[in-house]
Design a protein around this motif. Sequence first.
Motif, mmCIF file in Angstrom:
data_model
loop_
_atom_site.group_PDB
_atom_site.id
_atom_site.type_symbol
_atom_site.label_atom_id
_atom_site.label_comp_id
_atom_site.label_asym_id
_atom_site.label_seq_id
_atom_site.Cartn_x
_atom_site.Cartn_y
_atom_site.Cartn_z
ATOM 1 N N SER A 46 -14.391 -2.524 -2.359
ATOM 2 C CA SER A 46 -13.056 -3.245 -1.989
ATOM 3 C C SER A 46 -13.085 -4.953 -2.197
ATOM 4 C CB SER A 46 -13.148 -3.131 -0.172
ATOM 5 O OG SER A 46 -11.805 -2.606 -0.248
ATOM 6 N N ARG A 47 -14.241 -5.618 -1.990
ATOM 7 C CA ARG A 47 -14.209 -7.118 -2.019
ATOM 8 C C ARG A 47 -14.048 -7.646 -3.540
ATOM 9 N NH1 ARG A 47 -19.450 -4.980 -1.407
ATOM 10 N NH2 ARG A 47 -21.030 -5.971 -2.626
ATOM 11 N N TYR A 48 -14.215 -6.624 -4.561
ATOM 12 C CA TYR A 48 -14.100 -6.835 -5.923
ATOM 13 C C TYR A 48 -12.714 -6.435 -6.398
ATOM 14 C CZ TYR A 48 -19.097 -7.967 -5.762
ATOM 15 O OH TYR A 48 -20.307 -8.382 -5.574
ATOM 16 N N ALA A 49 -11.738 -6.010 -5.410
ATOM 17 C CA ALA A 49 -10.671 -5.239 -6.155
ATOM 18 C C ALA A 49 -9.524 -6.249 -6.590
ATOM 19 C CB ALA A 49 -9.931 -4.852 -4.905
ATOM 20 N N PRO A 50 -9.258 -5.934 -7.955
ATOM 21 C CA PRO A 50 -8.153 -6.504 -8.837
ATOM 22 C C PRO A 50 -6.731 -6.905 -7.917
ATOM 23 C CG PRO A 50 -8.706 -4.523 -9.873
ATOM 24 C CD PRO A 50 -9.516 -4.644 -8.695
ATOM 25 N N ALA A 51 -6.001 -7.641 -8.420
ATOM 26 C CA ALA A 51 -4.812 -7.698 -7.796
ATOM 27 C C ALA A 51 -3.800 -6.784 -8.339
ATOM 28 C CB ALA A 51 -4.234 -9.356 -8.169
ATOM 29 N N ALA A 52 -2.778 -6.333 -7.547
ATOM 30 C CA ALA A 52 -1.823 -5.186 -8.116
ATOM 31 C C ALA A 52 -0.465 -5.583 -7.446
ATOM 32 C CB ALA A 52 -2.264 -3.843 -7.602
ATOM 33 N N ASP A 53 0.590 -4.973 -7.935
ATOM 34 C CA ASP A 53 1.877 -5.306 -7.450
ATOM 35 C C ASP A 53 2.140 -5.086 -5.893
ATOM 36 O OD1 ASP A 53 2.733 -5.842 -9.873
ATOM 37 O OD2 ASP A 53 2.927 -3.803 -10.359
ATOM 38 N N ARG A 54 1.574 -3.885 -5.440
ATOM 39 C CA ARG A 54 1.609 -3.482 -4.114
ATOM 40 C C ARG A 54 0.175 -2.919 -3.400
ATOM 41 N NH1 ARG A 54 6.957 0.029 -3.944
ATOM 42 N NH2 ARG A 54 8.178 -1.496 -5.081
ATOM 43 N N ARG A 55 -0.072 -3.282 -2.160
ATOM 44 C CA ARG A 55 -1.263 -2.645 -1.640
ATOM 45 C C ARG A 55 -0.904 -1.677 -0.706
ATOM 46 N NH1 ARG A 55 -4.135 -4.094 3.110
ATOM 47 N NH2 ARG A 55 -6.421 -4.177 2.624
ATOM 48 N N ILE A 56 -1.750 -0.653 -0.741
ATOM 49 C CA ILE A 56 -1.658 0.516 0.236
ATOM 50 C C ILE A 56 -2.917 0.365 1.071
ATOM 51 C CG2 ILE A 56 -1.715 3.200 0.673
ATOM 52 C CD1 ILE A 56 -0.032 3.010 -2.157
ATOM 53 N N ASP A 57 -2.892 0.392 2.469
ATOM 54 C CA ASP A 57 -4.115 0.227 3.419
ATOM 55 C C ASP A 57 -4.471 1.562 3.782
ATOM 56 O OD1 ASP A 57 -5.950 -0.406 4.896
ATOM 57 O OD2 ASP A 57 -4.651 -1.715 6.233
ATOM 58 N N ALA A 58 -5.644 2.041 3.554
ATOM 59 C CA ALA A 58 -6.315 3.196 3.937
ATOM 60 C C ALA A 58 -6.732 3.281 5.238
ATOM 61 C CB ALA A 58 -7.154 3.763 2.764
ATOM 62 N N GLN A 59 -6.824 2.316 5.859
ATOM 63 C CA GLN A 59 -7.069 2.071 7.355
ATOM 64 C C GLN A 59 -8.551 2.447 7.597
ATOM 65 O OE1 GLN A 59 -3.497 3.386 9.641
ATOM 66 N NE2 GLN A 59 -2.775 1.301 9.065
ATOM 67 N N GLY A 60 -9.439 2.447 6.530
ATOM 68 C CA GLY A 60 -10.866 2.771 6.685
ATOM 69 C C GLY A 60 -10.914 4.197 6.908
ATOM 70 N N GLY A 61 -9.969 4.758 6.269
ATOM 71 C CA GLY A 61 -9.945 6.519 6.315
ATOM 72 C C GLY A 61 -10.692 6.861 5.122
ATOM 73 N N ALA A 62 -10.729 8.201 4.898
ATOM 74 C CA ALA A 62 -11.205 8.935 3.741
ATOM 75 C C ALA A 62 -10.039 9.120 2.755
ATOM 76 C CB ALA A 62 -11.886 10.334 3.902
ATOM 77 N N VAL A 63 -10.442 8.850 1.218
ATOM 78 C CA VAL A 63 -9.490 9.048 0.406
ATOM 79 C C VAL A 63 -10.164 10.090 -0.662
ATOM 80 C CG1 VAL A 63 -8.298 8.283 -1.658
ATOM 81 C CG2 VAL A 63 -8.285 7.002 0.517
ATOM 82 N N LEU A 64 -9.296 11.189 -0.921
ATOM 83 C CA LEU A 64 -9.997 12.258 -1.755
ATOM 84 C C LEU A 64 -8.880 12.360 -2.992
ATOM 85 C CD1 LEU A 64 -10.644 13.144 1.193
ATOM 86 C CD2 LEU A 64 -10.336 15.523 0.435
ATOM 87 N N PRO A 65 -9.398 13.183 -4.099
ATOM 88 C CA PRO A 65 -8.800 13.316 -5.041
ATOM 89 C C PRO A 65 -7.533 14.661 -4.659
ATOM 90 C CG PRO A 65 -10.875 13.819 -5.715
ATOM 91 C CD PRO A 65 -10.720 13.728 -4.298
ATOM 92 N N GLY A 66 -6.408 14.464 -5.020
ATOM 93 C CA GLY A 66 -5.351 15.504 -4.658
ATOM 94 C C GLY A 66 -5.921 16.887 -4.915
ATOM 95 N N PHE A 67 -5.596 17.714 -4.038
ATOM 96 C CA PHE A 67 -6.004 19.277 -4.186
ATOM 97 C C PHE A 67 -5.524 19.764 -5.446
ATOM 98 C CE2 PHE A 67 -6.028 18.391 0.730
ATOM 99 C CZ PHE A 67 -7.466 18.596 0.816
ATOM 100 N N VAL A 68 -6.188 20.743 -5.911
ATOM 101 C CA VAL A 68 -5.931 21.613 -7.078
ATOM 102 C C VAL A 68 -5.704 23.068 -6.619
ATOM 103 C CG1 VAL A 68 -6.331 22.209 -9.346
ATOM 104 C CG2 VAL A 68 -6.934 19.867 -8.734
#
Length: 389
Positions: A46-68
């Motif tokens: 997170s601390r090295y994240a580059p800039a982007a047009d918009r930010r989505i805050d995962a609020q400290g939760g888990a993020v997974l690849p979409g289910f297949v």
Amino acid sequence: MVSFLVDNIGELVTNLPGTGEGGLLGIRRKAAVLVEEGDIAWIGPSRYAPAADRRIDAQGGAVLPGFVDSHAHLVFAGDRAAEFAARMAGEPYTGGGIRTTVAATRAADDDLLRDNVERLRSEALRQGTTTIEIKSGYGLTVADEARSLRIAAEFTPETTFLGAHVVPPEYANRADDYVGLVCGPMLRAARPHARWIDVFCEKGAFDADHARAILTVGKDAGLGVRVHANQLGPGEGVQLAVELEAASADHCTHLSRADVDALAGSRTVATLLPGAEFSTRSPYPDARRLLDAGATVALATDCNPGSSYTSSMPFCVALAVREMGMTPAEAVWAATAGGARALRRDDVGVIRPGARADLVLLDAPTHLHLAYRPGVPLVTKVLHNGAPQ
Ligand code: NIG
Ligand code: FE
């Protein structure tokens, strides 16, 4: 196209072995993912994240690849709630109800079928499914199979020709003639809209000789092979799938030692569909035995109005952990990377630069909660092809 930074991720499941903490899921903590042009452009702390047009805050939760979800029958009309109720009162499941859905599907117009697919596909998407395979198999005439696949192809590139689901009533006692129809005119009409071919190889559906004939002509026509195998009893389906180098043998509920060894020694994925055992009150497949032997295991919903009317991959993950001997990590892998293998895809089911930006955000600190909190809607946000849904 707008770029997004998904930031403040407590646990990022990459499915890249050797990444972060290592292990099957390649977990990284305190991570961020940059999404550009529908693809993943960068992952890192997170601390090295580059800039982007918009930010989505995962609020400290888990993020997974979409289910297949590599196995679903979404093109149909009507439902079979009464058949389900009868089963819960003690009737066995035999697959005989498939013909009820065939009659309803043939009688439906294109818009009704399309609306039903859309309803189920968006239901699945809300629960984190970003790649879905859709089969035909409730038309069983040349025109109805072709239109089922044409409609399926409006929703996914992963379309499967299942003209050999059962022998329709007008071909009763003429299975050879029906197999001839499937191998000839039906395959020619289906081919432009299909990527895969499948057969329900089971007592009461198609025997191994018929299945081999159908799958072989489909393969020669350029379709990839998948097989409904060993669902209701032991049989030759799994061995046939391996013999034909199928991408997947699906169900795999009743396996001999030789079946397990054949799967373990092949590239054919064992796709387990616990929603079917749940909804038919049947014994679950033994995922532990397959994994311990070295087979690749995928999980899918089998969403259909008869044997498994669920579109929920989180529900299947929970069942696989509770009932099939899988660890939560194995089940999450099977529902993402495993499904991708079953569809011979390497651009989904994984979070790495260059892969498709299909991400699931959970209102939970780790992937464990998918099995630990069954039935709870933990998916808070889905990105599909880089776009928030
Ligand atoms: O995968 N096994 C065959 N086909 C579906 C069931 C279809 C139905 O009952 O309508 C299955 O479970
Ligand atoms: Fe199925």
